[in-house]
Design a protein around this motif. Structure first.
Motif, PDB file in Angstrom:
ATOM      1  N   UNK A  45      -3.712  13.038  12.995  1.00  0.00           N
ATOM      2  CA  UNK A  45      -2.503  12.538  12.344  1.00  0.00           C
ATOM      3  C   UNK A  45      -2.903  11.986  10.982  1.00  0.00           C
ATOM      4  N   UNK A  46      -1.962  11.967  10.070  1.00  0.00           N
ATOM      5  CA  UNK A  46      -2.279  11.571   8.705  1.00  0.00           C
ATOM      6  C   UNK A  46      -2.208  10.063   8.520  1.00  0.00           C
ATOM      7  N   UNK A  47      -2.802   9.596   7.439  1.00  0.00           N
ATOM      8  CA  UNK A  47      -2.742   8.185   7.065  1.00  0.00           C
ATOM      9  C   UNK A  47      -1.295   7.724   6.995  1.00  0.00           C
ATOM     10  N   UNK A  48      -0.471   8.506   6.332  1.00  0.00           N
ATOM     11  CA  UNK A  48       0.912   8.108   6.089  1.00  0.00           C
ATOM     12  C   UNK A  48       1.724   8.073   7.378  1.00  0.00           C
ATOM     13  N   UNK A  49       1.529   9.052   8.250  1.00  0.00           N
ATOM     14  CA  UNK A  49       2.287   9.082   9.507  1.00  0.00           C
ATOM     15  C   UNK A  49       1.899   7.924  10.416  1.00  0.00           C
ATOM     16  N   UNK A 105       0.625   5.049   9.489  1.00  0.00           N
ATOM     17  CA  UNK A 105       1.147   3.819   8.881  1.00  0.00           C
ATOM     18  C   UNK A 105       2.611   3.630   9.236  1.00  0.00           C
ATOM     19  N   UNK A 106       3.349   4.733   9.264  1.00  0.00           N
ATOM     20  CA  UNK A 106       4.780   4.670   9.584  1.00  0.00           C
ATOM     21  C   UNK A 106       5.016   4.256  11.034  1.00  0.00           C
ATOM     22  N   UNK A 107       4.336   4.890  11.975  1.00  0.00           N
ATOM     23  CA  UNK A 107       4.606   4.612  13.387  1.00  0.00           C
ATOM     24  C   UNK A 107       3.995   3.299  13.851  1.00  0.00           C
ATOM     25  N   UNK A 108       3.030   2.767  13.095  1.00  0.00           N
ATOM     26  CA  UNK A 108       2.386   1.499  13.474  1.00  0.00           C
ATOM     27  C   UNK A 108       2.925   0.311  12.682  1.00  0.00           C
ATOM     28  N   UNK A 109       3.978   0.542  11.907  1.00  0.00           N
ATOM     29  CA  UNK A 109       4.541  -0.519  11.057  1.00  0.00           C
ATOM     30  C   UNK A 109       3.491  -1.086  10.105  1.00  0.00           C
ATOM     31  N   UNK A 110       2.597  -0.214   9.640  1.00  0.00           N
ATOM     32  CA  UNK A 110       1.588  -0.624   8.674  1.00  0.00           C
ATOM     33  C   UNK A 110       0.457  -1.451   9.237  1.00  0.00           C
ATOM     34  N   UNK A 111       0.296  -1.459  10.553  1.00  0.00           N
ATOM     35  CA  UNK A 111      -0.713  -2.310  11.178  1.00  0.00           C
ATOM     36  C   UNK A 111      -2.033  -1.597  11.449  1.00  0.00           C
ATOM     37  N   UNK A 112      -2.058  -0.274  11.344  1.00  0.00           N
ATOM     38  CA  UNK A 112      -3.243   0.487  11.750  1.00  0.00           C
ATOM     39  C   UNK A 112      -4.390   0.343  10.748  1.00  0.00           C
ATOM     40  N   UNK A 113      -5.595   0.223  11.258  1.00  0.00           N
ATOM     41  CA  UNK A 113      -6.808   0.247  10.450  1.00  0.00           C
ATOM     42  C   UNK A 113      -7.175   1.710  10.167  1.00  0.00           C
ATOM     43  N   UNK A 114      -8.157   1.904   9.279  1.00  0.00           N
ATOM     44  CA  UNK A 114      -8.604   3.262   8.975  1.00  0.00           C
ATOM     45  C   UNK A 114     -10.126   3.298   8.902  1.00  0.00           C
ATOM     46  N   UNK A 115     -10.707   4.321   9.534  1.00  0.00           N
ATOM     47  CA  UNK A 115     -12.156   4.535   9.464  1.00  0.00           C
ATOM     48  C   UNK A 115     -12.450   5.687   8.513  1.00  0.00           C
ATOM     49  N   UNK A 116     -13.255   5.401   7.510  1.00  0.00           N
ATOM     50  CA  UNK A 116     -13.595   6.391   6.490  1.00  0.00           C
ATOM     51  C   UNK A 116     -14.919   7.067   6.796  1.00  0.00           C
TER      52      UNK A 116
END
Length: 388
Positions: A121-125, A127-138
């Motif tokens: 799933x994409x960063x943007x999707x 962020x949308x479904x998590x209300x901007x709460x999701x972290x990201x691993x690079x």
């Protein structure tokens, strides 16, 4: 008198082992092997779990404990429990739409979900479904241009925490993936197609949600890549060791909390602190990178036991946790927070859309019970119950 709190989960699956057994029956073998496997002879994979058995806790039955509070503050935010969901690549291959299922459940229950660069799933999707709460691993790209674009996308969605993966200077030698064709470049063989046909629910869900792909990376790929070309793209884009200079460059760009994942030694811990990392995740990549190393929990015991490190950065754990009792053990030996990957994939594999919430509640119920048994009110008190 303390009030009773209930965390509803399906009683036919009272443990992660039960979810794993069910998931194995619903996920095609090649996808389950990708989730389950470690590198080489998988010795470190086994140590990750078995070494928890050495950590013993003592109750104090005559101590009066009031209401139990499992919440933990991390990077200026209070989470409902001291655990989150680890980043896992190709999640949608193992169970269709898994990233969204887990991100939604994590946001609802106020724990962090971490999206991998190579998830489906994409960063943007997310962020949308998590209300901007999701972290990201690079996964650090070879080209700085691509790195900077990903960081800008994360800034645009106001990602709260960036996790930089540092323990993949090369891809681990994973025999299960080589046999199944899921190493790079990936390929679908006749055996895999047959296995998929024997898992009809997985197949129907895959048709509903589409063939999984590296959604975050789509803007950087040429259209119409076949599997061999995809493998070449991944090798070209992500081959290269992450050194301290690359991390420094990210620290200069990224203004939010920065976490380094894959730290296991004092040398790397000192380097992480020196460049201003807000936290580290002690991890051996789920036993998928180096078989001759030590378990994640043993590495954490050494690093968290140094008060100089504890004063300067958050020390978190990833690897081998399979129960609420393991969570309690991790905190007893010094972990500030914890992440689990495979258990949550067992949950969605076993229960589909309900799997995320069910697994979160299962861990919460188990942790709550062991805290009752130890007569403790707060997570921070767990080190007082460690048998040295």
């Amino acid at each position: 008198m303390s009030k009773k709190i209930y965390f509803p989960y399906k009683s036919q699956y009272p443990s992660i082992v039960d979810l794993k057994k069910k998931a194995k029956k619903r996920i095609p073998k090649f996808a389950f092997d990708y989730l389950e496997g470690g590198c080489n002879e998988e010795l470190n994979l086994m140590r990750n779990e078995s070494d928890f058995d050495e950590i013993l806790l003592k109750p104090q039955y005559l101590h009066v404990a009031d209401d139990i509070d499992m919440s933990v503050e991390l990077f200026g935010r209070r989470y409902s429990a001291p655990f989150g969901i680890s980043p896992i690549g190709l999640q949608g291959l193992m169970w269709p739409n898994a990233p969204e299922i887990l991100a939604k459940a994590a946001a609802k229950h106020d724990i962090p979900y971490t999206l991998s660069t190579v998830s489906t799933s994409s960063i943007e999707r997310i962020a949308e479904v998590s209300d901007g709460k999701a972290w990201f691993q690079l996964y650090h790209p070879t080209e700085n241009r691509l790195r900077d674009d990903i960081l800008q996308r994360l800034t645009d969605v106001e990602c709260p925490v960036l996790v930089v993966l540092v323990d993949v200077p090369s891809f681990g030698l994973r025999y299960r993936e080589i046999k199944s064709g899921l190493s790079m470049p990936p390929k679908m063989n006749i055996s895999n197609i047959f296995q998929a046909m024997t898992r009809p629910i997985w197949g129907i869900k895959t048709l509903q949600h589409g063939i999984p792909s590296f959604a975050t990376l789509k803007p950087y790929m040429e259209k119409g890549l076949d599997l061999s070309q995809l493998g070449q793209f991944m090798n070209k884009t992500f081959t290269g060791k992450v050194n301290i200079e690359k991390v420094k460059a990210i620290r200069d760009i990224w203004k939010g909390p920065l976490v380094l994942k894959g730290i296991t030694t004092e040398e790397d811990m000192q380097a992480a602190i020196a460049i201003g990392a807000d936290g580290v995740i002690v991890s051996n990549h789920g036993g998928r990178q180096i078989d001759a190393g030590e378990s994640s929990i043993h590495s954490l015991i050494k690093l968290a036991g140094n008060p100089l490190y504890k004063e300067k950065t958050k020390i978190m754990l990833d690897g081998g946790i399979r129960s609420g009792v393991d969570l309690a053990r991790a905190h007893a030996v010094g972990s500030d927070f914890n992440f689990m990957g495979r258990p949550f994939m067992y949950g969605v594999g076993a229960l589909g859309d309900e799997g995320g919430e069910n697994t979160i509640n299962l861990f919460k119920a188990q942790l709550y019970q062991i805290m009752q048994q130890l007569s403790l009110e707060k997570i921070e008190q767990l080190p007082t119950r460690l048998i040295k």
